[in-house]
Motif scaffolding. Structure first.
Motif, PDB file in Angstrom:
ATOM      1  N   PHE A  90       8.902  -2.617   5.823  1.00 21.03           N
ATOM      2  CA  PHE A  90       9.125  -2.959   7.231  1.00 21.03           C
ATOM      3  C   PHE A  90       9.050  -4.450   7.518  1.00 21.03           C
ATOM      4  N   ASP A  91       8.789  -5.259   6.499  1.00 28.37           N
ATOM      5  CA  ASP A  91       8.726  -6.709   6.721  1.00 28.37           C
ATOM      6  C   ASP A  91       9.874  -7.448   6.039  1.00 28.37           C
ATOM      7  N   GLY A  92      10.829  -6.694   5.498  1.00 28.81           N
ATOM      8  CA  GLY A  92      11.981  -7.304   4.853  1.00 28.81           C
ATOM      9  C   GLY A  92      11.809  -7.556   3.377  1.00 28.81           C
ATOM     10  N   THR A  93      10.646  -7.230   2.812  1.00 31.96           N
ATOM     11  CA  THR A  93      10.404  -7.476   1.387  1.00 31.96           C
ATOM     12  C   THR A  93      11.254  -6.572   0.512  1.00 31.96           C
ATOM     13  N   GLU A  94      11.358  -5.293   0.853  1.00 31.05           N
ATOM     14  CA  GLU A  94      12.117  -4.339   0.046  1.00 31.05           C
ATOM     15  C   GLU A  94      12.628  -3.203   0.915  1.00 31.05           C
ATOM     16  N   GLU A  95      13.612  -2.495   0.388  1.00 27.67           N
ATOM     17  CA  GLU A  95      14.125  -1.291   1.023  1.00 27.67           C
ATOM     18  C   GLU A  95      13.743  -0.081   0.177  1.00 27.67           C
ATOM     19  N   LEU A  96      13.455   1.024   0.843  1.00 29.64           N
ATOM     20  CA  LEU A  96      13.140   2.259   0.135  1.00 29.64           C
ATOM     21  C   LEU A  96      14.368   2.696  -0.657  1.00 29.64           C
ATOM     22  N   ARG A  97      14.155   2.992  -1.949  1.00 28.07           N
ATOM     23  CA  ARG A  97      15.261   3.434  -2.805  1.00 28.07           C
ATOM     24  C   ARG A  97      15.051   4.887  -3.217  1.00 28.07           C
ATOM     25  N   SER A  98      16.148   5.562  -3.474  1.00 33.44           N
ATOM     26  CA  SER A  98      16.085   7.008  -3.685  1.00 33.44           C
ATOM     27  C   SER A  98      15.208   7.381  -4.877  1.00 33.44           C
ATOM     28  N   PHE A  99      15.165   6.549  -5.912  1.00 32.65           N
ATOM     29  CA  PHE A  99      14.364   6.919  -7.080  1.00 32.65           C
ATOM     30  C   PHE A  99      12.882   7.007  -6.730  1.00 32.65           C
ATOM     31  N   GLN A 100      12.456   6.294  -5.662  1.00 28.63           N
ATOM     32  CA  GLN A 100      11.055   6.350  -5.257  1.00 28.63           C
ATOM     33  C   GLN A 100      10.695   7.690  -4.615  1.00 28.63           C
ATOM     34  N   LEU A 101      11.713   8.488  -4.319  1.00 27.42           N
ATOM     35  CA  LEU A 101      11.506   9.820  -3.750  1.00 27.42           C
ATOM     36  C   LEU A 101      11.966  10.915  -4.704  1.00 27.42           C
TER      37      LEU A 101
ATOM     38  N   ALA B 190       2.197   9.921   3.057  1.00 27.36           N
ATOM     39  CA  ALA B 190       3.258   8.973   2.694  1.00 27.36           C
ATOM     40  C   ALA B 190       4.538   9.239   3.470  1.00 27.36           C
ATOM     41  N   LEU B 191       4.948  10.503   3.536  1.00 24.65           N
ATOM     42  CA  LEU B 191       6.202  10.809   4.211  1.00 24.65           C
ATOM     43  C   LEU B 191       6.134  10.474   5.692  1.00 24.65           C
ATOM     44  N   ASP B 192       5.008  10.781   6.332  1.00 27.91           N
ATOM     45  CA  ASP B 192       4.864  10.443   7.747  1.00 27.91           C
ATOM     46  C   ASP B 192       4.883   8.933   7.954  1.00 27.91           C
TER      47      ASP B 192
ATOM     48  N   GLU C 257       8.016   6.339   8.491  1.00 28.33           N
ATOM     49  CA  GLU C 257       8.648   6.058   9.792  1.00 28.33           C
ATOM     50  C   GLU C 257       8.317   4.668  10.308  1.00 28.33           C
ATOM     51  N   THR C 258       7.052   4.262  10.165  1.00 27.57           N
ATOM     52  CA  THR C 258       6.642   2.964  10.710  1.00 27.57           C
ATOM     53  C   THR C 258       5.775   2.136   9.764  1.00 27.57           C
ATOM     54  N   GLY C 259       5.128   2.765   8.821  1.00 28.84           N
ATOM     55  CA  GLY C 259       4.203   2.061   7.940  1.00 28.84           C
ATOM     56  C   GLY C 259       2.868   1.744   8.580  1.00 28.84           C
ATOM     57  N   GLU C 260       2.639   2.215   9.793  1.00 28.63           N
ATOM     58  CA  GLU C 260       1.445   1.824  10.536  1.00 28.63           C
ATOM     59  C   GLU C 260       0.170   2.422   9.962  1.00 28.63           C
ATOM     60  N   ARG C 261       0.252   3.598   9.375  1.00 29.39           N
ATOM     61  CA  ARG C 261      -0.957   4.214   8.834  1.00 29.39           C
ATOM     62  C   ARG C 261      -1.471   3.419   7.630  1.00 29.39           C
ATOM     63  N   SER C 262      -0.555   3.004   6.769  1.00 32.31           N
ATOM     64  CA  SER C 262      -0.962   2.172   5.629  1.00 32.31           C
ATOM     65  C   SER C 262      -1.401   0.792   6.096  1.00 32.31           C
TER      66      SER C 262
ATOM     67  N   ALA D 293       0.820  -1.212   0.000  1.00 31.77           N
ATOM     68  CA  ALA D 293       0.000   0.000   0.000  1.00 31.77           C
ATOM     69  C   ALA D 293       0.849   1.255   0.000  1.00 31.77           C
ATOM     70  N   LEU D 294       1.812   1.350   0.894  1.00 32.66           N
ATOM     71  CA  LEU D 294       2.671   2.539   0.956  1.00 32.66           C
ATOM     72  C   LEU D 294       3.560   2.628  -0.281  1.00 32.66           C
ATOM     73  N   HIS D 295       4.049   1.503  -0.739  1.00 35.56           N
ATOM     74  CA  HIS D 295       4.848   1.451  -1.967  1.00 35.56           C
ATOM     75  C   HIS D 295       4.084   2.095  -3.116  1.00 35.56           C
ATOM     76  N   TYR D 296       2.817   1.720  -3.270  1.00 32.95           N
ATOM     77  CA  TYR D 296       2.049   2.228  -4.406  1.00 32.95           C
ATOM     78  C   TYR D 296       1.532   3.649  -4.171  1.00 32.95           C
ATOM     79  N   GLN D 297       1.385   4.055  -2.923  1.00 33.16           N
ATOM     80  CA  GLN D 297       1.067   5.469  -2.674  1.00 33.16           C
ATOM     81  C   GLN D 297       2.234   6.326  -3.172  1.00 33.16           C
TER      82      GLN D 297
END
Length: 347
Positions: A291-302, A270-272, A275-280, A230-234
């Motif tokens: 936050f579950d080890g599936t992927e790491e945030l990469r700079s191109f996503q920002l 999204a930016l908030d 920190e934890t992914g709890e809102r999504s 969810a957060l990834h696609y937001q």
């Protein structure tokens, strides 16, 4: 509010096919043009049972990646040259001639004219946006108006097809999702390149529609249903939203502040949540992929942060962006600081 000048001026020149040229004793060698991709036919990345479109089918995902890789590689290679042109590093005309020549080869072959699956129709928008951004960077320095016209005509046909697809064939859910945002960006860029007021206003309407779908907290309903992604696609939806909004500002069709400053709320959610992914997670019911080890945030996503800061300057957000710079995305034209260097901050 100060007027934001267009980041690249489009003038009526282009270039010939790639060649070897010399400037200041430095040789630029244009690489061979890759084989144009005419037909695309692939299914979903996700399992048939995945109602949330978040359970990846490994075989299908690999097939999609394999089909798109020639396009992705071509975009990455061209954007490096285009960024050099924008930065003024090397023989600009030779570099621009190379890029326009390669793009014209794909245009002459009618690239992407055979989109044989629904998923291919959905996903081509971001690639068209990338090619349009590249074109805009090099066109002012190229030397062959005929090649430029071929590319412009090709982009016009592809984006007209995309408008028809999103109006007639896309499902009700897809019509409000991130891929429509990328198609909207591509159509906006093509409309500017081709001086097409109808497509330009369609892009403004489409961008407004997507922003106005946001909830009061800034979450996007179509993305928060995507399970752990969810957060990834937001974030994936935010990129074209922000950039299209800045382009429309430049084009005199401002949509800033629509629906009670929806874009600001969408970005802040999204930016908030980074920190934890709890809102999504509260919406999707799953721990988020960052936050579950599936992927790491990469700079191109920002990468969209540079355009957003041009729209809404914030020193704290600038400091956050600095942690991830340089911000670059091939489908947004590459180096974003370079692309938006002329964008003035609003008052």
């Amino acid at each position: 509010m100060k007027q934001i000048p267009l980041f690249i001026a489009c003038i009526a020149v282009t270039c010939a096919t790639g060649h070897i040229a010399h400037a200041d004793d430095t040789a630029f060698v244009c690489p061979p043009t890759p084989e144009p991709v005419i037909s695309l036919n692939y299914g979903s990345r996700y399992t048939d049972e995945s109602e949330s479109r978040s359970d990846i089918d490994e075989d299908s995902n690999a097939a999609v990646n394999a089909a798109l890789e020639p396009i992705e590689t071509f975009l990455r290679d061209l954007v490096k040259i285009a960024n050099d042109v924008t930065a003024g590093e090397g023989d600009r005309m030779a570099q621009a001639d190379c890029v326009i020549g390669q793009l014209a080869t794909w245009a002459e072959a009618d690239a992407f004219s055979e989109l044989r699956s629904y998923t291919a129709q959905l996903s081509i928008g971001s690639r068209l946006a990338g090619f349009a951004f590249i074109y805009n960077q090099v066109a002012p320095y190229s030397s062959n108006p005929a090649k430029r016209t071929e590319i412009k005509d090709w982009l016009a046909v592809r984006t007209e097809e995309q408008m028809a697809f999103w109006e007639q064939d896309a499902t009700s859910g897809a019509r409000l999702g991130n891929l429509r945002g990328w198609a909207t960006l591509a159509i906006n860029l093509s409309a500017e390149i081709n001086d097409d007021p109808v497509a330009l206003r369609w892009s403004a309407w489409s961008a407004t529609l997507m922003q106005c779908e946001a909830r009061a907290d800034g979450s996007l309903p179509q993305e928060t249903r995507r399970g752990k992604y969810a957060l990834h696609y937001q974030l994936h939806a935010i990129a074209p939203m922000v950039v299209t909004t800045l382009l429309l500002e430049q084009q005199g069709l401002s949509i800033r502040g629509v629906c009670d400053n929806a874009l600001d709320r969408i970005v802040r959610f999204a930016l908030d949540d980074l920190e934890t992914g709890e809102r999504s997670q509260a919406y999707s019911g799953e721990v988020q992929s960052y936050f579950d080890g599936t992927e790491e945030l990469r700079s191109f996503q920002l990468a969209w942060l540079e355009a957003y800061l041009a729209l809404s300057w914030d020193p704290e957000l600038d400091a956050f962006a600095e942690e991830h710079r340089p911000l670059s995305h091939s489908k947004l034209g590459g180096n974003q600081a370079l692309i938006w260097a002329s964008a003035q901050l609003s008052e």
